[in-house]
Structure formats: structure tokens, C-alpha cells
Design a protein around this motif. Structure first.
Motif, PDB file in Angstrom:
ATOM      1  N   SER A 122      16.828  14.252  -2.238  1.00  0.00           N
ATOM      2  CA  SER A 122      16.385  13.096  -1.827  1.00  0.00           C
ATOM      3  C   SER A 122      15.267  13.098  -0.809  1.00  0.00           C
ATOM      4  N   GLN A 123      15.037  14.299  -0.437  1.00  0.00           N
ATOM      5  CA  GLN A 123      13.833  14.467   0.564  1.00  0.00           C
ATOM      6  C   GLN A 123      12.629  14.906  -0.188  1.00  0.00           C
ATOM      7  N   PRO A 124      11.487  14.089   0.073  1.00  0.00           N
ATOM      8  CA  PRO A 124      10.366  14.194  -0.576  1.00  0.00           C
ATOM      9  C   PRO A 124       9.744  15.829  -0.197  1.00  0.00           C
ATOM     10  N   THR A 125       9.124  16.214  -1.338  1.00  0.00           N
ATOM     11  CA  THR A 125       8.593  17.392  -0.991  1.00  0.00           C
ATOM     12  C   THR A 125       7.305  17.451   0.001  1.00  0.00           C
ATOM     13  N   PRO A 126       7.112  18.522   0.848  1.00  0.00           N
ATOM     14  CA  PRO A 126       5.955  18.403   1.565  1.00  0.00           C
ATOM     15  C   PRO A 126       4.697  17.957   1.108  1.00  0.00           C
ATOM     16  N   ALA A 127       4.367  18.645  -0.471  1.00  0.00           N
ATOM     17  CA  ALA A 127       3.176  18.226  -0.973  1.00  0.00           C
ATOM     18  C   ALA A 127       3.023  16.570  -1.195  1.00  0.00           C
ATOM     19  N   HIS A 128       4.348  15.888  -1.565  1.00  0.00           N
ATOM     20  CA  HIS A 128       4.555  14.724  -1.927  1.00  0.00           C
ATOM     21  C   HIS A 128       4.069  13.867  -0.604  1.00  0.00           C
ATOM     22  N   GLN A 129       4.733  14.342   0.415  1.00  0.00           N
ATOM     23  CA  GLN A 129       4.406  13.628   1.946  1.00  0.00           C
ATOM     24  C   GLN A 129       3.054  13.541   2.450  1.00  0.00           C
ATOM     25  N   ALA A 130       2.485  14.921   1.956  1.00  0.00           N
ATOM     26  CA  ALA A 130       1.081  14.645   2.520  1.00  0.00           C
ATOM     27  C   ALA A 130       0.262  14.097   1.540  1.00  0.00           C
ATOM     28  N   PHE A 131       0.642  14.041   0.449  1.00  0.00           N
ATOM     29  CA  PHE A 131      -0.222  13.142  -0.627  1.00  0.00           C
ATOM     30  C   PHE A 131      -0.270  11.555  -0.213  1.00  0.00           C
ATOM     31  N   ASP A 152       0.565  -1.204   0.107  1.00  0.00           N
ATOM     32  CA  ASP A 152       0.044   0.186   0.077  1.00  0.00           C
ATOM     33  C   ASP A 152       0.889   1.239  -0.045  1.00  0.00           C
ATOM     34  N   ILE A 153       1.961   1.263   0.719  1.00  0.00           N
ATOM     35  CA  ILE A 153       2.932   2.323   0.732  1.00  0.00           C
ATOM     36  C   ILE A 153       3.401   2.608  -0.707  1.00  0.00           C
ATOM     37  N   GLU A 154       3.835   1.541  -1.377  1.00  0.00           N
ATOM     38  CA  GLU A 154       4.327   1.797  -2.799  1.00  0.00           C
ATOM     39  C   GLU A 154       3.511   1.998  -3.613  1.00  0.00           C
ATOM     40  N   GLU A 155       2.201   1.579  -3.442  1.00  0.00           N
ATOM     41  CA  GLU A 155       1.003   2.080  -4.468  1.00  0.00           C
ATOM     42  C   GLU A 155       0.759   3.660  -4.162  1.00  0.00           C
ATOM     43  N   CYS A 156       0.702   4.213  -2.971  1.00  0.00           N
ATOM     44  CA  CYS A 156       0.333   5.517  -2.652  1.00  0.00           C
ATOM     45  C   CYS A 156       1.521   6.437  -2.884  1.00  0.00           C
ATOM     46  N   LYS A 157       2.664   6.019  -2.989  1.00  0.00           N
ATOM     47  CA  LYS A 157       3.888   6.651  -3.526  1.00  0.00           C
ATOM     48  C   LYS A 157       3.941   6.963  -4.837  1.00  0.00           C
ATOM     49  N   GLN A 158       3.401   5.857  -5.743  1.00  0.00           N
ATOM     50  CA  GLN A 158       3.228   5.762  -7.099  1.00  0.00           C
ATOM     51  C   GLN A 158       2.357   6.837  -7.543  1.00  0.00           C
ATOM     52  N   LEU A 159       1.122   6.832  -6.760  1.00  0.00           N
ATOM     53  CA  LEU A 159      -0.020   7.671  -7.136  1.00  0.00           C
ATOM     54  C   LEU A 159       0.568   9.323  -6.746  1.00  0.00           C
ATOM     55  N   ALA A 160       1.416   9.616  -5.876  1.00  0.00           N
ATOM     56  CA  ALA A 160       1.735  10.737  -5.414  1.00  0.00           C
ATOM     57  C   ALA A 160       2.675  11.187  -6.438  1.00  0.00           C
ATOM     58  N   GLU A 161       3.430  10.253  -7.169  1.00  0.00           N
ATOM     59  CA  GLU A 161       4.298  10.604  -8.166  1.00  0.00           C
ATOM     60  C   GLU A 161       3.806  11.106  -9.373  1.00  0.00           C
ATOM     61  N   ASP A 162       2.680  10.654  -9.532  1.00  0.00           N
ATOM     62  CA  ASP A 162       1.755  11.007 -10.735  1.00  0.00           C
ATOM     63  C   ASP A 162       1.004  12.374 -10.641  1.00  0.00           C
ATOM     64  N   TYR A 163       1.035  12.799  -9.271  1.00  0.00           N
ATOM     65  CA  TYR A 163       0.315  14.139  -9.233  1.00  0.00           C
ATOM     66  C   TYR A 163       1.148  15.155  -8.526  1.00  0.00           C
ATOM     67  N   VAL A 164       2.136  14.939  -7.665  1.00  0.00           N
ATOM     68  CA  VAL A 164       3.112  15.924  -7.231  1.00  0.00           C
ATOM     69  C   VAL A 164       4.358  15.665  -7.307  1.00  0.00           C
ATOM     70  N   PRO A 165       5.281  16.596  -7.582  1.00  0.00           N
ATOM     71  CA  PRO A 165       6.823  16.298  -7.676  1.00  0.00           C
ATOM     72  C   PRO A 165       7.239  15.708  -6.403  1.00  0.00           C
ATOM     73  N   GLU A 166       8.184  14.595  -6.646  1.00  0.00           N
ATOM     74  CA  GLU A 166       8.806  14.307  -5.425  1.00  0.00           C
ATOM     75  C   GLU A 166       9.971  14.771  -4.963  1.00  0.00           C
ATOM     76  N   HIS A 167      10.721  15.268  -6.039  1.00  0.00           N
ATOM     77  CA  HIS A 167      12.039  16.193  -5.722  1.00  0.00           C
ATOM     78  C   HIS A 167      12.174  17.191  -6.265  1.00  0.00           C
TER      79      HIS A 167
END
Length: 143
Positions: free
Chosen positions: A118-127, A49-64
Motif C-alpha cells: 500500500s506504500q507508493p513506490t519512490p518513483a510514483h511519489q516523485a512523479f 490536482d492531487i488526484e489528477e497527478c496521481k492518475q498521471l503517475a499511475e499511467d507512467y510508473v507503478p504505484e505498488h
């Protein structure tokens, strides 16, 4: 002969950068509170589930922030070149000193930028946190 020392120096800096790059790729991840849902689904499903949520976040907000690496590299090269030129002037080799200083500064700036990026953006973490929450998990932070 100074050119061969300079070339060896550049090669060793490049090797160091590649080594650090390899280890700097794994970034922070959400830490889940052991609530009933997590205990019910288990760690394997939670990881999925963590990996799926991270993938969804990558599709919608910048990670880095890509500009962080480029900016730190440029600033490092400029500062290193200036310091190297001064050091070279004191030793009688302004050009070589500036080149070595610029290479050193660029490498340090590049590595610094990689660690910051390498630190995810706050928006990425929140997503990711919201996605996990909607699936029944309780994220208590990132490590």
C-alpha cells in the motif's frame, strides 16, 4: 471433528483478511505546504490536482509492487506450515498442524504484503510531487 475446527479457523482467517483489506486500501497522500498558490486555489482545487497527478503517475510508473504480496504470502505459508508441522508432531497430528500453520502463515504473510504494497513506490511519489510542483504546489512529504 478436527476438520470442522480447521474449516472454522479458515473461515475466520478469510473474514479477517477481507476486513483488513477494506481498511488497507487508502494509502499515503502528499502533504502540501500552505504556500500562496495553495491558499489562492483552496483545498478543493488542490485535492482535484492531487488526484489528477496521481492518475498521471499511475499511467507512467507503478504505484505498488505486486510481487510483495505474493512473496510474503508464499513465505508466510512455508514458515507457518513448518511451525504447524512441528507443533502437530508434538500433539500427534502432523498433517492438521501443518495445514493450520500454513493457512495461518499465508494469511499473516498476505496481510503483511498488503500493508507493504500500500506504500507508493519512490518513483510514483516523485512523479506526483513533480506534477504538483509544476502546478504551483509544494509537497513536503507523504502521510
Amino acid at each position: 471433528m478436527p476438520h470442522s475446527h480447521f474449516q472454522s479457523f479458515i473461515v475466520s482467517l478469510s473474514i479477517s483478511s477481507v476486513c483488513i483489506l477494506g481498511f488497507g486500501c487508502s494509502g499515503p497522500r502528499p502533504v502540501l505546504y500552505p504556500n500562496d498558490h495553495l491558499q489562492q486555489v483552496g483545498p478543493d482545487r488542490a485535492e482535484q490536482d492531487i488526484e489528477e497527478c496521481k492518475q498521471l503517475a499511475e499511467d507512467y510508473v507503478p504505484e505498488h509492487e505486486a510481487s510483495t504480496v505474493a512473496g510474503n504470502t508464499a513465505v508466510g505459508a512455508g514458515a507457518g506450515g513448518a511451525v504447524g508441522a512441528v507443533s502437530g508432531a508434538l500433539r500427534g497430528g502432523v498433517g492438521i498442524g501443518a495445514a493450520i500453520g500454513a493457512a495461518t502463515g499465508a494469511t499473516i504473510g498476505f496481510i503483511r504484503g498488503l500493508f507493504q504494497a500500500s506504500q507508493p513506490t519512490p518513483a510514483h511519489q516523485a512523479f506526483v510531487n513533480r506534477c504538483l510542483s509544476e502546478r504551483g504546489y509544494d509537497s513536503i512529504g507523504w502521510e
